[in-house]
Design an enzyme around this catalytic site. Structure first.
Site, mmCIF file in Angstrom:
data_model
loop_
_atom_site.group_PDB
_atom_site.id
_atom_site.type_symbol
_atom_site.label_atom_id
_atom_site.label_comp_id
_atom_site.label_asym_id
_atom_site.label_seq_id
_atom_site.Cartn_x
_atom_site.Cartn_y
_atom_site.Cartn_z
ATOM 1 N N TYR A 33 0.826 -1.203 0.000
ATOM 2 C CA TYR A 33 0.000 0.000 0.000
ATOM 3 C C TYR A 33 0.863 1.256 0.000
ATOM 4 O O TYR A 33 2.073 1.189 0.222
ATOM 5 C CB TYR A 33 -0.977 0.001 1.187
ATOM 6 C CG TYR A 33 -0.382 0.354 2.536
ATOM 7 C CD1 TYR A 33 0.426 -0.547 3.220
ATOM 8 C CD2 TYR A 33 -0.628 1.581 3.130
ATOM 9 C CE1 TYR A 33 0.966 -0.219 4.462
ATOM 10 C CE2 TYR A 33 -0.105 1.916 4.365
ATOM 11 C CZ TYR A 33 0.698 1.011 5.033
ATOM 12 O OH TYR A 33 1.233 1.336 6.250
ATOM 13 N N ARG A 52 8.584 4.326 -4.148
ATOM 14 C CA ARG A 52 8.603 3.291 -3.100
ATOM 15 C C ARG A 52 7.583 2.195 -3.419
ATOM 16 O O ARG A 52 7.814 1.020 -3.138
ATOM 17 C CB ARG A 52 8.321 3.891 -1.722
ATOM 18 C CG ARG A 52 8.408 2.808 -0.631
ATOM 19 C CD ARG A 52 8.253 3.364 0.760
ATOM 20 N NE ARG A 52 6.952 4.001 0.909
ATOM 21 C CZ ARG A 52 6.633 4.782 1.924
ATOM 22 N NH1 ARG A 52 7.517 5.040 2.882
ATOM 23 N NH2 ARG A 52 5.438 5.327 1.998
ATOM 24 N N ARG A 100 -7.856 -19.955 -2.596
ATOM 25 C CA ARG A 100 -6.906 -19.772 -1.497
ATOM 26 C C ARG A 100 -5.891 -20.911 -1.422
ATOM 27 O O ARG A 100 -6.241 -22.068 -1.189
ATOM 28 C CB ARG A 100 -7.633 -19.658 -0.156
ATOM 29 C CG ARG A 100 -6.667 -19.289 0.983
ATOM 30 C CD ARG A 100 -7.330 -19.291 2.337
ATOM 31 N NE ARG A 100 -6.377 -18.918 3.385
ATOM 32 C CZ ARG A 100 -5.509 -19.772 3.917
ATOM 33 N NH1 ARG A 100 -5.485 -21.024 3.530
ATOM 34 N NH2 ARG A 100 -4.657 -19.364 4.857
ATOM 35 N N HIS A 102 -1.322 -21.115 -0.599
ATOM 36 C CA HIS A 102 -0.206 -20.233 -0.268
ATOM 37 C C HIS A 102 0.672 -19.814 -1.454
ATOM 38 O O HIS A 102 1.050 -18.653 -1.549
ATOM 39 C CB HIS A 102 0.641 -20.851 0.847
ATOM 40 C CG HIS A 102 -0.043 -20.802 2.189
ATOM 41 N ND1 HIS A 102 -1.175 -21.529 2.462
ATOM 42 C CD2 HIS A 102 0.243 -20.105 3.299
ATOM 43 C CE1 HIS A 102 -1.573 -21.278 3.700
ATOM 44 N NE2 HIS A 102 -0.722 -20.423 4.236
ATOM 45 N N LYS A 149 6.357 -2.077 2.279
ATOM 46 C CA LYS A 149 5.123 -1.458 2.791
ATOM 47 C C LYS A 149 3.934 -2.366 2.491
ATOM 48 O O LYS A 149 3.149 -2.120 1.571
ATOM 49 C CB LYS A 149 4.937 -0.055 2.188
ATOM 50 C CG LYS A 149 3.969 0.820 2.976
ATOM 51 C CD LYS A 149 4.123 2.261 2.578
ATOM 52 C CE LYS A 149 3.056 3.160 3.176
ATOM 53 N NZ LYS A 149 3.088 3.276 4.626
ATOM 54 N N GLU A 182 10.855 2.456 15.188
ATOM 55 C CA GLU A 182 10.019 3.530 14.628
ATOM 56 C C GLU A 182 8.697 3.553 15.373
ATOM 57 O O GLU A 182 8.499 2.817 16.337
ATOM 58 C CB GLU A 182 9.819 3.323 13.123
ATOM 59 C CG GLU A 182 9.184 2.006 12.749
ATOM 60 C CD GLU A 182 9.079 1.783 11.235
ATOM 61 O OE1 GLU A 182 9.069 2.759 10.474
ATOM 62 O OE2 GLU A 182 8.976 0.605 10.831
ATOM 63 N N LEU A 207 10.466 1.051 8.005
ATOM 64 C CA LEU A 207 10.014 1.460 6.679
ATOM 65 C C LEU A 207 10.795 2.711 6.287
ATOM 66 O O LEU A 207 10.927 3.634 7.104
ATOM 67 C CB LEU A 207 8.511 1.772 6.703
ATOM 68 C CG LEU A 207 7.975 2.190 5.328
ATOM 69 C CD1 LEU A 207 7.869 0.972 4.415
ATOM 70 C CD2 LEU A 207 6.627 2.876 5.455
HETATM 71 N N1 PDD Z 1 2.436 4.948 7.391
HETATM 72 N N2 PDD Z 1 6.892 3.695 9.383
HETATM 73 C C1 PDD Z 1 5.748 3.002 9.280
HETATM 74 C C2 PDD Z 1 5.622 1.704 9.993
HETATM 75 C C3 PDD Z 1 4.679 3.522 8.532
HETATM 76 O O1 PDD Z 1 3.545 2.827 8.425
HETATM 77 C C4 PDD Z 1 4.824 4.787 7.902
HETATM 78 C C5 PDD Z 1 3.711 5.396 7.085
HETATM 79 C C6 PDD Z 1 6.050 5.467 8.041
HETATM 80 C C7 PDD Z 1 6.298 6.806 7.402
HETATM 81 O O2 PDD Z 1 6.376 6.699 6.004
HETATM 82 P P1 PDD Z 1 5.973 7.916 5.066
HETATM 83 O O3 PDD Z 1 6.762 9.088 5.540
HETATM 84 O O4 PDD Z 1 6.387 7.474 3.732
HETATM 85 O O5 PDD Z 1 4.504 8.138 5.224
HETATM 86 C C8 PDD Z 1 7.057 4.886 8.778
HETATM 87 C C9 PDD Z 1 1.286 5.390 6.651
HETATM 88 C C10 PDD Z 1 1.126 6.874 6.661
HETATM 89 C C11 PDD Z 1 0.067 4.648 7.166
HETATM 90 O O6 PDD Z 1 0.214 3.470 7.432
HETATM 91 O O7 PDD Z 1 -1.007 5.228 7.284
#
Ligand code: PDD
Length: 281
Positions: A33, A52, A100, A102, A149, A182, A207
């Protein structure tokens, strides 16, 4: 006006949009996503998020459902149809629908593209940033490839929920050595006792935030020293300032960690300056 979603070639009222039950995004979180901020009609860091997305797809061997150029057109069209100037664009690409099982399906629908746009009051985030947020720390129990992501966010969801239930605004996650990885959906930063900005280096355990990269560039341009180095909880508690970055929070000060004030316990000048600069960039 009802919100409009985009699913695999169709613009539909949100309530009518859906994917089949056997979509692998639903069955396995076999999906990636992206989230873009829309501010004053502008998609912040548009190119960075698209790039990304390409990386996430490559890492999981999911193909582009449409070319990046076509995707760009669809995103802008969806924003236009929703008439949103301040909000979020949410994109998801799943490996598609197949019985479904894997292994990656040999036959199936091919990747599914889902897009939604949501309105957001820009004032609410600005007020939150002006007040600063309070975080608690928790063990990072996520899988080993959080640099991709993916929509597999259950550990993030549980951490956020636990933080809220305990009266905090969010959580900062700690690795096995007591270092901050994070936030639940944001990158974590401190301004250390020497005034140096520190954020964890890229790796499989965070991330690579697009906002993080832009803010690092902005900070360097403002002659601030930025070092990509992990920091411990103790270092965060001894820092002058702490803050988070993400597409949803931009730059938002963290004023307390585990109930202890960071610096003087109010939003600091570095975070405030970076937020203002980010929103002008
Ligand atoms: N999340 N770390 C994680 C685990 C995240 O899910 C996100 C972003 C970031 C920051 O990434 P960016 O600056 O590219 O938004 C760091 C999005 C906003 C979300 O899950 O809603």
């Amino acid at each position: 006006m009802s919100r409009i979603a985009y699913v695999d070639g169709q613009y539909l009222p949100l309530g009518e949009a859906g994917v089949p039950v056997e979509d692998r995004g639903l069955q396995f979180a076999d999906a990636v996503y992206e989230v873009w901020a829309l501010r004053g009609g502008r998609l912040l860091d548009h190119a960075g998020h698209l790039e990304r997305l390409g990386r996430s797809l490559r890492e999981l061997s999911i193909g582009w459902p449409v070319s990046p150029q076509a995707l760009d057109v669809i995103v802008r069209e969806l924003v236009r149809r929703n008439r949103v100037r301040d909000g979020l664009v949410y994109l998801q690409i799943t490996r598609g629908t197949a019985p479904r099982d894997h292994p990656f399906p040999k036959e199936g629908s091919g990747p599914t593209l889902i897009l939604t746009v949501r309105r957001k009051d820009p004032g609410a985030g600005d007020r939150r940033a002006a007040a600063g947020i309070k975080v608690r720390t928790m063990a990072d129990i996520r899988w080993g490839r959080v640099d991709i992501k993916t929509t597999g966010l259950l550990a993030n969801v549980l951490a956020k929920q636990a933080a809220l239930e305990a009266g905090f605004d969010d959580a900062w996650l700690l690795d096995g050595q007591g270092r901050v990885t994070e936030g639940t959906a944001q990158n974590a930063w401190i301004v250390d006792a020497d005034g140096v900005l520190r954020t964890r280096p890229l790796g499989n355990d965070i991330l690579g935030g697009i906002t993080r990269a832009t803010v690092a560039r902005i900070a360097a341009g403002l002659q601030m020293k930025v070092v990509e180095a992990p920091f411990t909880l103790a270092e965060a508690l001894a820092a002058r300032e702490a803050f988070i970055t993400s597409a949803t929070t931009y730059v938002t000060p963290v004023i307390a960690i585990d109930g202890q004030p960071v610096g003087s316990g109010v939003p600091g000048p570095v975070a405030q300056r970076l937020r203002a600069a980010y929103l002008l960039a």
